[in-house]
Scaffold this active site. Structure first.
Site, PDB file in Angstrom:
ATOM      1  N   ALA A  76       0.773  -1.204  -0.199  1.00 50.06           N
ATOM      2  CA  ALA A  76       0.059   0.114   0.145  1.00 50.06           C
ATOM      3  C   ALA A  76       0.921   1.337  -0.024  1.00 50.06           C
ATOM      4  O   ALA A  76       2.221   1.150   0.336  1.00 50.06           O
ATOM      5  CB  ALA A  76      -0.974   0.145   1.255  1.00 50.06           C
ATOM      6  N   GLY A 119       0.824  -5.048   1.128  1.00 46.79           N
ATOM      7  CA  GLY A 119      -0.227  -5.210   0.315  1.00 46.79           C
ATOM      8  C   GLY A 119      -0.134  -5.834  -0.822  1.00 46.79           C
ATOM      9  O   GLY A 119      -0.875  -6.521  -1.685  1.00 46.79           O
ATOM     10  N   GLU A 122       0.031  -9.326  -0.336  1.00 55.51           N
ATOM     11  CA  GLU A 122      -1.343  -9.887  -0.170  1.00 55.51           C
ATOM     12  C   GLU A 122      -2.218  -9.958  -1.375  1.00 55.51           C
ATOM     13  O   GLU A 122      -3.033 -10.700  -1.629  1.00 55.51           O
ATOM     14  CB  GLU A 122      -2.159  -8.978   0.992  1.00 55.51           C
ATOM     15  CG  GLU A 122      -1.416  -8.932   2.336  1.00 55.51           C
ATOM     16  CD  GLU A 122      -1.915  -7.949   3.268  1.00 55.51           C
ATOM     17  OE1 GLU A 122      -1.661  -6.729   2.748  1.00 55.51           O
ATOM     18  OE2 GLU A 122      -2.050  -8.228   4.513  1.00 55.51           O
ATOM     19  N   GLU A 142       4.998  -4.807   7.397  1.00 58.88           N
ATOM     20  CA  GLU A 142       4.394  -3.769   8.058  1.00 58.88           C
ATOM     21  C   GLU A 142       4.858  -3.421   9.202  1.00 58.88           C
ATOM     22  O   GLU A 142       4.728  -2.291   9.791  1.00 58.88           O
ATOM     23  CB  GLU A 142       2.963  -4.111   8.035  1.00 58.88           C
ATOM     24  CG  GLU A 142       2.214  -4.041   6.604  1.00 58.88           C
ATOM     25  CD  GLU A 142       2.167  -5.511   5.941  1.00 58.88           C
ATOM     26  OE1 GLU A 142       3.023  -6.271   6.073  1.00 58.88           O
ATOM     27  OE2 GLU A 142       1.384  -5.337   5.036  1.00 58.88           O
TER      28      GLU A 142
HETATM   29  N1  DAK Z   1       4.552   3.270  -0.474  1.00 59.36           N
HETATM   30  C1  DAK Z   1       4.930   4.538  -1.268  1.00 59.36           C
HETATM   31  N2  DAK Z   1       6.196   4.621  -1.764  1.00 59.36           N
HETATM   32  C2  DAK Z   1       7.059   3.458  -1.946  1.00 59.36           C
HETATM   33  C3  DAK Z   1       6.606   2.328  -1.295  1.00 59.36           C
HETATM   34  C4  DAK Z   1       5.320   2.221  -0.480  1.00 59.36           C
HETATM   35  N3  DAK Z   1       5.101   0.987  -0.093  1.00 59.36           N
HETATM   36  N4  DAK Z   1       7.637   1.363  -1.508  1.00 59.36           N
HETATM   37  C5  DAK Z   1       8.777   2.196  -2.298  1.00 59.36           C
HETATM   38  N5  DAK Z   1       8.065   3.373  -2.253  1.00 59.36           N
HETATM   39  C6  DAK Z   1       8.874   4.457  -3.153  1.00 59.36           C
HETATM   40  C7  DAK Z   1      10.111   4.933  -2.276  1.00 59.36           C
HETATM   41  O1  DAK Z   1       9.920   6.171  -1.375  1.00 59.36           O
HETATM   42  C8  DAK Z   1      10.949   5.565  -3.247  1.00 59.36           C
HETATM   43  O2  DAK Z   1      10.318   6.862  -3.798  1.00 59.36           O
HETATM   44  P1  DAK Z   1      11.237   8.050  -4.235  1.00 59.36           P
HETATM   45  O3  DAK Z   1      12.018   8.355  -2.873  1.00 59.36           O
HETATM   46  O4  DAK Z   1      12.283   7.712  -5.290  1.00 59.36           O
HETATM   47  O5  DAK Z   1      10.323   9.178  -4.338  1.00 59.36           O
HETATM   48  C9  DAK Z   1      10.782   4.736  -4.409  1.00 59.36           C
HETATM   49  O6  DAK Z   1       9.565   4.019  -4.530  1.00 59.36           O
HETATM   50  C10 DAK Z   1      11.837   3.655  -4.772  1.00 59.36           C
HETATM   51  O7  DAK Z   1      11.969   2.914  -3.257  1.00 59.36           O
HETATM   52  P2  DAK Z   1      13.325   2.808  -2.495  1.00 59.36           P
HETATM   53  O8  DAK Z   1      14.160   3.990  -2.792  1.00 59.36           O
HETATM   54  O9  DAK Z   1      13.197   2.698  -1.078  1.00 59.36           O
HETATM   55  O10 DAK Z   1      14.003   1.459  -3.456  1.00 59.36           O
HETATM   56  P3  DAK Z   1      15.049   0.493  -2.523  1.00 59.36           P
HETATM   57  O11 DAK Z   1      15.204  -0.308  -3.803  1.00 59.36           O
HETATM   58  O12 DAK Z   1      15.895   1.127  -1.712  1.00 59.36           O
HETATM   59  O13 DAK Z   1      14.059  -0.478  -1.453  1.00 59.36           O
HETATM   60  C11 DAK Z   1      11.918  -1.366  -0.813  1.00 59.36           C
HETATM   61  C12 DAK Z   1      12.875  -1.188  -2.040  1.00 59.36           C
HETATM   62  C13 DAK Z   1      10.943  -2.136  -1.290  1.00 59.36           C
HETATM   63  C14 DAK Z   1      12.874  -2.492   0.173  1.00 59.36           C
HETATM   64  C15 DAK Z   1      11.666  -0.347   0.011  1.00 59.36           C
HETATM   65  O14 DAK Z   1      11.301   0.675  -0.974  1.00 59.36           O
HETATM   66  C16 DAK Z   1      10.597  -0.468   1.040  1.00 59.36           C
HETATM   67  O15 DAK Z   1      10.832  -0.965   2.137  1.00 59.36           O
HETATM   68  N6  DAK Z   1       9.378   0.065   0.721  1.00 59.36           N
HETATM   69  C17 DAK Z   1       8.116  -0.133   1.725  1.00 59.36           C
HETATM   70  C18 DAK Z   1       7.644  -1.593   1.832  1.00 59.36           C
HETATM   71  C19 DAK Z   1       6.679  -1.727   2.929  1.00 59.36           C
HETATM   72  O16 DAK Z   1       6.780  -1.350   4.112  1.00 59.36           O
HETATM   73  N7  DAK Z   1       5.387  -2.150   2.487  1.00 59.36           N
HETATM   74  C20 DAK Z   1       4.330  -2.350   3.253  1.00 59.36           C
HETATM   75  C21 DAK Z   1       3.240  -1.067   3.369  1.00 59.36           C
HETATM   76  S1  DAK Z   1       1.916  -1.353   4.307  1.00 59.36           S
HETATM   77  C22 DAK Z   1      -5.497  -3.084   3.639  1.00 59.36           C
HETATM   78  C23 DAK Z   1      -5.059  -3.467   2.672  1.00 59.36           C
HETATM   79  C24 DAK Z   1      -3.801  -3.238   2.386  1.00 59.36           C
HETATM   80  C25 DAK Z   1      -2.828  -2.924   3.245  1.00 59.36           C
HETATM   81  C26 DAK Z   1      -3.585  -2.837   4.561  1.00 59.36           C
HETATM   82  C27 DAK Z   1      -4.749  -2.930   4.791  1.00 59.36           C
HETATM   83  N8  DAK Z   1      -6.973  -3.298   4.092  1.00 59.36           N
HETATM   84  C28 DAK Z   1      -7.867  -3.803   3.027  1.00 59.36           C
HETATM   85  C29 DAK Z   1      -7.501  -2.930   5.433  1.00 59.36           C
HETATM   86  C30 DAK Z   1      -1.481  -2.815   2.978  1.00 59.36           C
HETATM   87  C31 DAK Z   1      -0.620  -2.435   3.652  1.00 59.36           C
HETATM   88  C32 DAK Z   1       1.001  -1.951   3.115  1.00 59.36           C
HETATM   89  O17 DAK Z   1       1.259  -2.754   2.289  1.00 59.36           O
END
Ligand code: DAK
Length: 268
Positions: A76, A119, A122, A142
């Site tokens: 997400a 997400g 998921e 998360e």
């Molecule tokens: N959201 C927004 N931007 C993101 C992102 C994300 N999840 N993941 C990456 N980006 C963006 C980064 O901010 C960066 O943007 P700029 O700085 O260039 O503007 C760009 O993508 C490239 O990312 P990185 O520079 O970080 O790239 P790296 O190769 O260094 O790292 C990484 C890749 C995947 C390890 C890292 O980006 C990372 O850790 N990303 C976050 C992963 C994460 O925490 N995902 C979980 C998010 S929470 C629900 C439904 C769904 C959900 C919940 C409830 N319901 C129906 C109730 C879901 C929740 C989630 O998914």
């Protein structure tokens, strides 16, 4: 297989690309590469719209969802959620969109490469089959941002990989390689990076060429097995089996076998 066949019915989506790469297969590419295909509301809305239109289109028999080689999706959109209140989250339609995903009747195949996180993981697990590239990495990170999975990461994932491993993934951000995903039953096959999408499309084409009602009911029955006791699930399966005897395709399939010819499916 030509993956560059132009879309037969172009629609102006911003966050996804919709194609029909081969007969009877719909392909949806998540297309926010600059944000690793983070699932912002707009993307999810477009994805559900595209899925629903393929689901209603008689000429489509199976749907492939993919990202790009670097990321299926990193989850997400955190920037969109960062300042949200509880009411914001409830009113944004997020839950409704994920529920709509569960109602798609045609088989969904996730072609996954690179990051498949939160997400994004998921979404892949919500599909019926995962075809992974050798570089795919699955995880539920998360916990690193102070929350837990919200769209099946503690439920569907646990059913796939078991309790102990699910705990490591959700509580301690353990990532699974493609090999591990295959070993634990999350993915059904792995392919080289230059082949995984073609493989997913070929698999979709094979399924799409089969008896459409049988395919849909098979999907429904298998998905019910995650929600019902064995006895209830067996009884549900029996009912769907008998229902298929009301279809022309059952008559055609069995007659074709007896007549030693190929069946011609009509989806009726
Ligand atoms: N959201 C927004 N931007 C993101 C992102 C994300 N999840 N993941 C990456 N980006 C963006 C980064 O901010 C960066 O943007 P700029 O700085 O260039 O503007 C760009 O993508 C490239 O990312 P990185 O520079 O970080 O790239 P790296 O190769 O260094 O790292 C990484 C890749 C995947 C390890 C890292 O980006 C990372 O850790 N990303 C976050 C992963 C994460 O925490 N995902 C979980 C998010 S929470 C629900 C439904 C769904 C959900 C919940 C409830 N319901 C129906 C109730 C879901 C929740 C989630 O998914």
């Amino acid at each position: 297989m030509d993956l560059h066949t132009p879309d037969l019915a172009p629609i102006n989506f911003q966050d996804i690309i919709v194609e029909r790469p081969v007969e009877r297969v719909g392909l949806i590419r998540l297309n926010r590469p600059q944000a690793l295909n983070a699932l912002r509301s707009q993307l999810m809305e477009e994805l559900i719209n595209a899925l629903q239109s393929f689901d209603h289109e008689a000429t489509i028999g199976a749907i492939v969802i993919t990202g790009n080689d670097k990321a299926f999706s990193a989850g997400a959109d955190i920037t969109e959620m960062a300042n949200a209140t509880l009411t914001d989250m409830l009113n944004r339609g997020m839950i409704e969109r994920w529920r709509q995903l569960r109602n798609i009747r045609k088989p969904l195949i996730a072609a996954v490469s690179g990051h498949c996180l939160g997400g994004g993981c998921e979404l892949a697990i919500a599909c019926d089959i995962i075809v992974a590239s050798e570089t795919a990495k699955f995880g539920q990170p998360e916990i690193n941002i102070g929350v837990i999975p919200g769209a099946g990461g503690t439920q569907r994932l646990t059913k796939a990989v078991g309790k102990s491993l699910a705990m490591e993934i959700v509580l301690n951000d353990r990532r699974l390689t493609a090999e591990e995903a295959l070993r634990y039953g999350l993915a059904s096959r792995i392919a080289p990076l230059d082949q995984y999408l073609t493989d997913a499309i070929s698999l979709a084409a094979q399924i799409a060429a089969r008896a459409p009602l049988g395919v849909q009911m098979g999907k429904e029955a298998i998905n019910k097995s995650f929600e019902m006791s064995l006895a209830d699930g067996m009884s549900y399966e029996e009912k769907l089996f008998y229902i298929l005897f009301a279809s022309e395709d059952q008559k055609e399939g069995m007659r074709a076998f007896v007549e030693k010819r190929k069946p011609v499916w009509r989806g009726q």
